[in-house]
Design a protein around this motif. Structure first.
Motif: not given
Length: 87
Positions: A5, A19, A54-55
């Motif tokens: 990460k 990531t 991420d997201n």
């Protein structure tokens, strides 16, 4: 293998979480460009790293990826436009 990460620059320069994703090369193909001066320019990107943000998803729900590549370029120019060696 654990996924690494890290923070990367996002839109508007604001850091976002990402990531590192491992990968295997499925093929690295050359793109070929025929220039108006008779030169043939061949280029291919070589992948160095892939990060999944991420997201964050695109309009179709796919995850957003950031890639780091190195371009490999081969130039084959006609003799008439090459610089003479030793000149």
């Amino acid at each position: 293998m654990p996924q690494e990460k890290r923070k990367i620059p996002g839109p508007e320069g604001k850091p976002v979480d990402a990531t590192a994703i491992g990968f295997q090369v499925g093929g690295e193909h050359w793109n070929e460009y025929l220039l108006d001066d008779g030169t043939v320019l061949r280029m291919k990107p070589v992948m160095a790293e892939i990060l999944r943000v991420d997201n964050v998803y695109d309009g179709e729900g796919n995850p957003v990826y950031v890639t780091r590549t190195q371009n490999v370029i081969v130039v084959n120019a006609p003799e008439k436009i090459r610089k003479k060696q030793g000149s």
